[in-house]
Design an enzyme around this catalytic site. Structure first.
Site, PDB file in Angstrom:
ATOM      1  CG  ASP A 133      -2.047  -0.972   1.130  1.00 23.93           C
ATOM      2  OD1 ASP A 133      -2.890  -0.788   0.232  1.00 23.93           O
ATOM      3  OD2 ASP A 133      -2.090  -1.937   1.910  1.00 23.93           O
TER       4      ASP A 133
ATOM      5  CD  GLU B 167      -4.229  12.067   2.035  1.00 23.70           C
ATOM      6  OE1 GLU B 167      -4.399  13.242   1.683  1.00 23.70           O
ATOM      7  OE2 GLU B 167      -5.088  11.184   1.890  1.00 23.70           O
ATOM      8  CG  ASP B 168      -3.006   6.684   4.508  1.00 23.34           C
ATOM      9  OD1 ASP B 168      -3.822   7.535   4.905  1.00 23.34           O
ATOM     10  OD2 ASP B 168      -3.262   5.859   3.620  1.00 23.34           O
TER      11      ASP B 168
ATOM     12  NE  ARG C 148      -0.708   1.866   4.083  1.00 25.81           N
ATOM     13  CZ  ARG C 148      -1.227   2.975   3.558  1.00 25.81           C
ATOM     14  NH1 ARG C 148      -2.504   3.191   3.677  1.00 25.81           N
ATOM     15  NH2 ARG C 148      -0.470   3.857   2.934  1.00 25.81           N
TER      16      ARG C 148
ATOM     17  NE  ARG D 240      -6.806   0.806   7.926  1.00 26.96           N
ATOM     18  CZ  ARG D 240      -6.365   0.897   6.674  1.00 26.96           C
ATOM     19  NH1 ARG D 240      -5.502   1.831   6.354  1.00 26.96           N
ATOM     20  NH2 ARG D 240      -6.788   0.050   5.756  1.00 26.96           N
TER      21      ARG D 240
ATOM     22  CG  HIS E 136      -8.258   7.051   5.585  1.00 25.71           C
ATOM     23  ND1 HIS E 136      -7.605   6.444   4.532  1.00 25.71           N
ATOM     24  CD2 HIS E 136      -7.611   6.652   6.703  1.00 25.71           C
ATOM     25  CE1 HIS E 136      -6.609   5.704   5.007  1.00 25.71           C
ATOM     26  NE2 HIS E 136      -6.597   5.806   6.315  1.00 25.71           N
TER      27      HIS E 136
ATOM     28  CB  CYS F 261      -4.741   7.776  -0.998  1.00 23.06           C
ATOM     29  SG  CYS F 261      -6.464   7.739  -0.534  1.00 23.06           S
TER      30      CYS F 261
END
Ligand code: GLY
Length: 256
Positions: free
Chosen positions: A61, A66-67, A86, A134, A164, A251
């Site tokens: 991923d 962005e995460d 992740r 998350r 999200h 993302c």
């Protein structure tokens, strides 16, 4: 205005990324690369310098950069993703972020706090953070504390339905906000000019504003019309392969 954007190329392992929609099928790697090429080109058209990082095959991923962090004008906050597969992605982003921020501008979310950047929406100096599957309460607390050190403000928005926060609500400047589903009636967003995203175009809520141009995903005509009617120049991009992994336009980049 944004000057910089960071993206990461998708790897072949993309097909093993997390998804809530297996019925959409596995992403086609070659097509995902073409869509990523077009994404970079569109960003450049918006006048930003794009830093393109190599694919990380061990993290399926990892193109969803962005995460991994939240980058503001004053500080960088390195996330601690709630998805255990992740977690390493944020650590591997630190060296790149250090090219843009000094050590005393960088903050870290640490366990038991969990936070993913997709849950953070910037509105000027204020940051909304989604309490989600998350991002947990301790992650929100640490995030707020870190932001406030730099004079930013923060408020927490609870999510019920989407992955999200920015899956369903996105600020496109000038007080305009794209809202879908559970966010349409949220008290938190009542003072914005809302562009209502219909249920059958919910994925289209994830648009990005870059320097007065709004990038809109292909195939969401009501969203595209709403953004054009609000006065923006629009670039439309096909994100079909990323949609298969719950990923959208926001993302795929860190914008700052
Ligand atoms: N596939 C993106 C994510 O679930 O984090």
């Amino acid at each position: 205005m944004f000057k910089n954007v960071i993206v990461r190329r998708p790897g072949r392992s993309l097909a093993e990324g997390i998804t809530s929609a297996p019925e959409l099928g596995k992403p086609d790697y070659e097509l995902a690369l073409k869509q990523h090429d077009a994404y970079i080109k569109a960003l450049e058209e918006c006048g930003v310098k794009v830093t393109v990082l190599e694919a990380l095959e061990e993290y399926p991923d990892s193109c969803f950069v962005e995460d991994t962090a939240v980058l503001t004008k004053r500080c960088a906050i390195i996330s601690n993703p709630g998805a255990s597969t992740r977690r390493g992605e944020s650590v591997l982003m630190i060296d790149t972020i250090k090219k843009f921020y000094s050590d005393d501008q960088i903050e870290y979310i640490t366990s038991p706090g969990a936070m993913e950047g997709g849950d953070v929406m910037m509105v000027g100096n204020h940051f909304y953070i989604g309490l989600s599957a998350r991002t947990n309460e301790e992650g929100c607390r640490q995030f707020k504390e870190a932001l406030e050190k730099y004079g930013h403000t923060c408020s927490v928005v609870s999510l019920e339905e989407v992955l999200h926060l920015k899956t369903g609500v996105n600020y496109i400047e000038n007080n305009n906000m794209l809202v879908s589903g559970e966010f349409i009636e949220k008290e938190d967003f009542k003072s914005f000019n809302k562009i209502i995203v219909p249920e059958n175009e919910a994925y289209g809520a994830n648009c990005i504003w870059i320097n007065d141009i709004v990038i809109v995903p292909e195939g969401y005509p009501t969203v595209e019309k709403g953004v054009r009617d609000a006065g923006y120049k629009v670039i439309v991009l096909d994100t079909s392969e990323y949609k298969k992994l719950d990923g959208g336009l926001s993302c795929l980049s860190l914008r700052f």
